[in-house]
Design an enzyme around this catalytic site. Sequence first.
Site, short mmCIF file in Angstrom:
data_model
loop_
_atom_site.label_atom_id
_atom_site.label_comp_id
_atom_site.label_asym_id
_atom_site.label_seq_id
_atom_site.Cartn_x
_atom_site.Cartn_y
_atom_site.Cartn_z
N SER A 112 -21.66 -13.85 -49.74
CA SER A 112 -21.07 -12.73 -50.47
C SER A 112 -21.42 -12.83 -51.96
O SER A 112 -22.58 -12.98 -52.33
CB SER A 112 -19.55 -12.70 -50.24
OG SER A 112 -18.99 -11.50 -50.70
N GLU A 234 -27.18 -8.26 -46.22
CA GLU A 234 -25.93 -7.90 -45.53
C GLU A 234 -24.95 -7.42 -46.57
O GLU A 234 -25.10 -7.70 -47.75
CB GLU A 234 -25.39 -9.09 -44.73
CG GLU A 234 -24.96 -10.29 -45.55
CD GLU A 234 -23.53 -10.21 -46.07
OE1 GLU A 234 -22.66 -9.66 -45.37
OE2 GLU A 234 -23.28 -10.70 -47.18
N HIS A 302 -20.50 -11.29 -43.34
CA HIS A 302 -19.06 -11.36 -43.59
C HIS A 302 -18.21 -11.43 -42.31
O HIS A 302 -17.00 -11.58 -42.39
CB HIS A 302 -18.61 -10.16 -44.41
CG HIS A 302 -18.89 -10.27 -45.87
ND1 HIS A 302 -20.16 -10.18 -46.40
CD2 HIS A 302 -18.06 -10.46 -46.93
CE1 HIS A 302 -20.10 -10.30 -47.72
NE2 HIS A 302 -18.84 -10.46 -48.06
#
Length: 334
Positions: A112, A234, A302
């Site tokens: 992230s 992502e 995630h």
Amino acid sequence: MLYAKALSIGDEIGFFSPSSPATAFAPNRFQRAKAYLKAQGFELVEGSLTGKSDYYRSGSIRERAEELNQLIRDPNVRCIMPTIGGNNSNSLLPYIDYEALRNDPKIIIGYSDVTALLLGIYAQTGLITFYGPALVASFGEYPPLVDETFHSFIDLLCSETNQYQYTMPSSWTDIKHDWETQHSAKPVYPNEWQFIGKGKVTGRIIGGNLNTMAGIWGSRYMPEIKVGDILLIEDSLKGIENVERSFAHLAACGVFERVSAIILGKHELFDNKGTGRTPLDVLIEVLADKNVPIFYGFDSCHTHPMLVTPLGVRGTIDFDNHTFKLEDRWVKAK
């Protein structure tokens, strides 16, 4: 190229909070995560901002950088893991002790917002970093999902081999529960990986969280995306309009003309705004007539469980046989 030593059970894992203060706002999940890793035999070293909060972040920029540097300079710490991401890890990049990391390479892992640190450290030192779990966000989950994440962690970081073929988890989830009131495993969905293309593609794996990369784009902390690279991207909790914008940014920068393939991870709680379209649909539209093969749904993202992916190493996607494997070493002998 720099490599950290492979982990051994009993090694010290240092954790830090480069952005959001998860140890303060999710104390129950934090304690569960610590207990899980300790039960697997690892020792944990708390960062100096553990339990602290400065509203949206764990501390000032300098305090957060010093928390990380203390772990980098500790010779007993062999792996450094964030508690969670957030939005502001890129603020730390000018203050990291890169020289200490060159002299004593450690496993740096996260995902992230921590993409900024993974890519920045790789760009500045050549150290292979790892797109993988965070302490609270990942290891605070309940079995069986947390066990699958841990198995990938062990497979990749405690191994000294130079080849590894990924196995698709049988199920996954992005169901959202309140972390402080969750007391059981989340429901799951059957898993599926899609391989859109033909033949084999081999290249350096580079990338991470799409939104975070925009925060270091064009800086000395963003590695150059080279011809032949395999791009891993992502994202999480975004609407379709933002995903289109992010993909279009990559297209405008010529990225899709250079990469040999794209790995598009699952998107946690994607908001299609009523269109019924997926991130894959958006990517294909943005690519237009560019014939870039896509591996869609990879579980380094995630969602749970999470598979560990080394950044900066060579991988091969076999689109005919539906496999993805690593072809280089990513750690050195213990």
